[in-house]
Enzyme design. Structure first.
Site, short mmCIF file in Angstrom:
data_model
loop_
_atom_site.label_atom_id
_atom_site.label_comp_id
_atom_site.label_asym_id
_atom_site.label_seq_id
_atom_site.Cartn_x
_atom_site.Cartn_y
_atom_site.Cartn_z
N HIS A 83 0.86 -1.19 0.00
CA HIS A 83 0.00 0.00 0.00
C HIS A 83 0.89 1.23 0.00
O HIS A 83 1.83 1.30 0.79
CB HIS A 83 -0.86 0.02 1.26
CG HIS A 83 -2.29 -0.33 1.00
ND1 HIS A 83 -3.25 0.62 0.79
CD2 HIS A 83 -2.89 -1.52 0.90
CE1 HIS A 83 -4.41 0.02 0.60
NE2 HIS A 83 -4.22 -1.27 0.66
N TYR A 212 -8.99 8.59 4.42
CA TYR A 212 -9.21 9.43 5.60
C TYR A 212 -10.24 10.49 5.23
O TYR A 212 -9.96 11.35 4.40
CB TYR A 212 -7.91 10.12 6.03
CG TYR A 212 -6.81 9.19 6.52
CD1 TYR A 212 -5.60 9.11 5.84
CD2 TYR A 212 -6.99 8.41 7.65
CE1 TYR A 212 -4.58 8.27 6.28
CE2 TYR A 212 -5.99 7.56 8.10
CZ TYR A 212 -4.78 7.49 7.41
OH TYR A 212 -3.78 6.66 7.85
N PRO A 304 -4.45 4.58 17.33
CA PRO A 304 -4.39 3.91 16.02
C PRO A 304 -4.34 4.90 14.84
O PRO A 304 -4.28 4.49 13.70
CB PRO A 304 -5.68 3.10 15.97
CG PRO A 304 -6.61 3.81 16.88
CD PRO A 304 -5.78 4.46 17.93
N LYS A 308 0.80 2.74 14.28
CA LYS A 308 2.19 2.53 14.71
C LYS A 308 2.35 1.40 15.74
O LYS A 308 3.46 0.92 15.95
CB LYS A 308 2.72 3.82 15.36
CG LYS A 308 2.80 5.00 14.42
CD LYS A 308 3.85 4.85 13.37
CE LYS A 308 3.96 6.08 12.50
NZ LYS A 308 4.84 5.87 11.32
N TYR A 400 4.97 8.71 8.22
CA TYR A 400 3.84 7.78 8.10
C TYR A 400 4.35 6.34 7.91
O TYR A 400 3.80 5.40 8.45
CB TYR A 400 3.00 8.22 6.89
CG TYR A 400 1.67 7.53 6.72
CD1 TYR A 400 1.31 7.01 5.48
CD2 TYR A 400 0.75 7.44 7.75
CE1 TYR A 400 0.08 6.40 5.28
CE2 TYR A 400 -0.49 6.84 7.58
CZ TYR A 400 -0.81 6.32 6.33
OH TYR A 400 -2.03 5.72 6.13
#
Ligand code: APR
Length: 403
Positions: A83, A212, A304, A308, A400
Site C-alpha cells: 500500500h 481518511y 491507532p 504505529k 507515516y
C-alpha cells in the site's frame, strides 16, 4: 518441545520469562531462543485465541526489514499486499497522496496481525521454543533484585511461580508487568478526547488507498485488510457502546462521512467485529526497572491514528532481545539501559506523529469556548499544506511509513 500446560508444580525457571504472546513477546522469544538464551513465554489465552485475534495489520518497511533479517517474513511476502497511497476526503473535495513515491519511497505491507502472530508462533515452536498457554501472570516479584519471580495462575487454576534472571513484560496495557512497576515509575499520559468505533467488514475494499475522511459529522477511515475484508473507523462520542448502531445505520453513516454522494458508494457487507477505542497515549519511562523490561503496549500506548502500535512492538522486541543477549551471553551490563534510551527515542517520534495525525483528522475536541474556529482553521491549513507542499508531503511520507 511439548506445548505443555504448566502442571502447577514448584517454581519453574528460565533465564528470561517473556510475558505475553503478541507481536512483541513472540518476536523477542524467537530471537532469544535463537541466541541461545533459555526463555519461556507465558500466555494467558489459549493458542487458538492468540492465532485468531484480529488486531492491526499495517506494517512499515522497517518492520518488514526486521522480520526479513531473522527469516520470519515468509508469510507476509507470500500474502501481504503493498500500500502506498492515501486519499483524503473533505467537503472541498479529495486529494490523493502517493506516499510510496515520497520521502524515503517506502510503502506499507498490509498483512493481518493474526497471520503475523501465527507465523511467529509457528517459527518459535518449530525451533523448540517453550510456551505455556492458559498461564496468567499475576505479578512480578523482586524485580529490584537479580532473582525476580513471576507468580502465575496455571491453566488448571492452581498457583505457580517462575524464577528468572530477567522478565520481559510484553503483556500489553493491562498486563502483570505494568501492574508490577515500582511506585516511582513515570507514566506520561494524554487522553486525546477522541474515540473511534473500529469495524471489520466482510466486504471488499472500496478504495485502492487508505481513506481518511474529514467531515462535519466526524472522522471516517477506510483501510483494506485483505481483498475480501476491510477495516473501517467511525469517530464516535466517548462512551459509545460498540453495538449501539445497526449495520445499516453504520454503513449509511460511513457513506455520509466519506462523501459517497460525490465519490461513489462503499462496498457493503456483514460487519464481523466491532470495538470502541479511546485515544489514550502513554509512555512508561524508563523501560527498565531492575530485572523487569517493557516492550510493546506494556511500554507505551499509542493511538491507532497512524497505525504505529504493532510496528513499535516489533522494533522494541528486536532491540530488547539484542540487549538481553548482549547482557546474558556477552556480559554487557550497559545493554539494557541502552535499550530503554533507544526504544524511548523511537516511541516519542511515533507518539509525536500520531498526535499530529489526530489533530489533522479531527476537530479539536477540547477547544475552549470561542476558540473552536481558530483550531479548525489551523487544521484546515494543515490539510491544505499537505495537499500543496511537496516538502510537507515528504515529511508526512517519512513519518507515516517510519518507526
Ligand atoms: N499474563 C499472560 N499473558 C498476558 C497477560 C497476563 N497477565 N495479560 C495479557 N497477556 C497477553 C495477551 O493475551 C496478549 O496475547 O499478552 C499479549 C499482549 O499482546 P498485544 O496486546 O498484541 O501486545 P504487543 O505484543 O505489545 O503488541 C501491541 O500490536 O495488537 C497490536 O497495534 C496493537 O499496539 C498493539 C500492538
Amino acid at each position: 518441545m511439548t506445548n505443555s500446560q504448566s502442571t502447577g508444580k514448584a517454581a519453574q525457571s528460565a533465564d528470561v520469562v517473556v510475558l505475553g504472546a503478541g507481536p512483541a513477546g513472540l518476536l523477542a522469544a524467537n530471537l532469544l531462543h535463537r541466541g541461545g538464551i533459555d526463555c519461556v513465554v507465558l500466555e494467558r489465552a489459549d493458542r487458538s485465541h492468540v492465532q485468531t485475534r484480529a488486531r492491526a495489520g499495517f506494517l512499515v518497511a522497517n518492520t518488514v526489514r526486521i522480520l526479513d533479517r531473522h527469516g520470519l517474513a515468509g508469510g507476509l511476502h507470500r500474502h501481504g499486499r503493498q500500500h502506498g497511497t492515501c486519499e483524503f476526503r473533505t467537503a472541498e473535495g479529495r486529494f490523493r497522496l502517493d506516499y510510496g513515491g515520497l520521502g524515503r519511497g517506502e510503502r506499507h505491507t498490509v498483512y493481518p496481525q493474526q497471520d503475523l502472530v501465527t507465523d511467529l508462533l509457528t517459527h518459535y515452536l518449530e525451533a523448540g521454543g517453550r510456551i505455556h498457554f492458559g498461564t496468567e501472570a499475576l505479578a512480578v516479584h523482586d524485580a529490584d533484585t537479580s532473582r525476580p519471580s513471576v507468580a502465575v495462575r496455571e491453566a488448571d487454576g492452581r498457583p505457580g511461580r517462575w524464577r528468572a534472571r530477567y522478565v520481559a513484560g510484553c503483556d500489553g496495557r493491562h498486563g502483570a508487568a505494568r501492574r508490577s512497576l515500582p511506585p516511582g515509575a513515570l507514566r506520561h499520559r494524554r487522553d486525546h478526547g477522541i474515540s473511534w468505533l473500529g469495524l471489520l467488514a466482510q466486504a471488499p475494499p472500496s478504495l485502492d488507498a487508505v481513506g481518511y475522511a474529514v467531515h462535519d459529522r466526524g472522522f471516517a477511515g477506510h483501510m483494506a485488510r485483505t481483498s475480501e475484508v476491510t477495516r473501517y473507523y467511525l469517530q464516535c462520542e466517548r462512551g459509545t457502546a460498540a453495538a449501539a448502531r445497526s449495520d445499516e445505520h453504520i454503513w449509511d453513516e460511513l457513506e455520509t462521512r466519506m462523501y459517497a454522494a460525490e465519490h461513489g458508494p462503499l462496498n457493503r457487507g456483514r460487519i464481523l467485529h466491532r470495538g470502541v477505542v479511546d485515544f489514550e497515549s502513554d509512555v512508561i519511562e524508563p523501560l527498565r526497572h531492575g530485572s523487569l523490561l517493557l516492550a510493546g503496549d506494556a511500554a507505551s500506548l499509542i493511538s491507532p491514528s497512524a497505525a504505529k502500535g504493532a510496528n513499535l512492538a516489533v522494533l522494541e522486541a528486536e532491540l530488547l532481545a539484542q540487549a538481553l543477549i548482549a547482557d546474558l551471553a556477552h556480559g554487557d551490563a550497559a545493554a539494557l539501559e541502552r535499550y530503554s534510551r533507544e526504544a524511548l527515542a523511537h516511541i516519542w517520534r511515533a507518539q509525536e506523529f500520531s498526535h499530529w495525525m489526530i489533530r489533522l483528522l479531527h476537530r479539536e475536541p477540547s477547544a475552549p469556548e470561542g476558540e473552536s474556529f481558530f483550531h479548525e482553521s489551523l487544521r484546515l491549513s494543515r490539510l491544505e499544506s499537505l495537499r500543496t507542499s511537496r516538502t510537507h508531503q515528504d515529511w508526512f511520507a517519512e513519518n507515516y511509513t517510519g518507526v
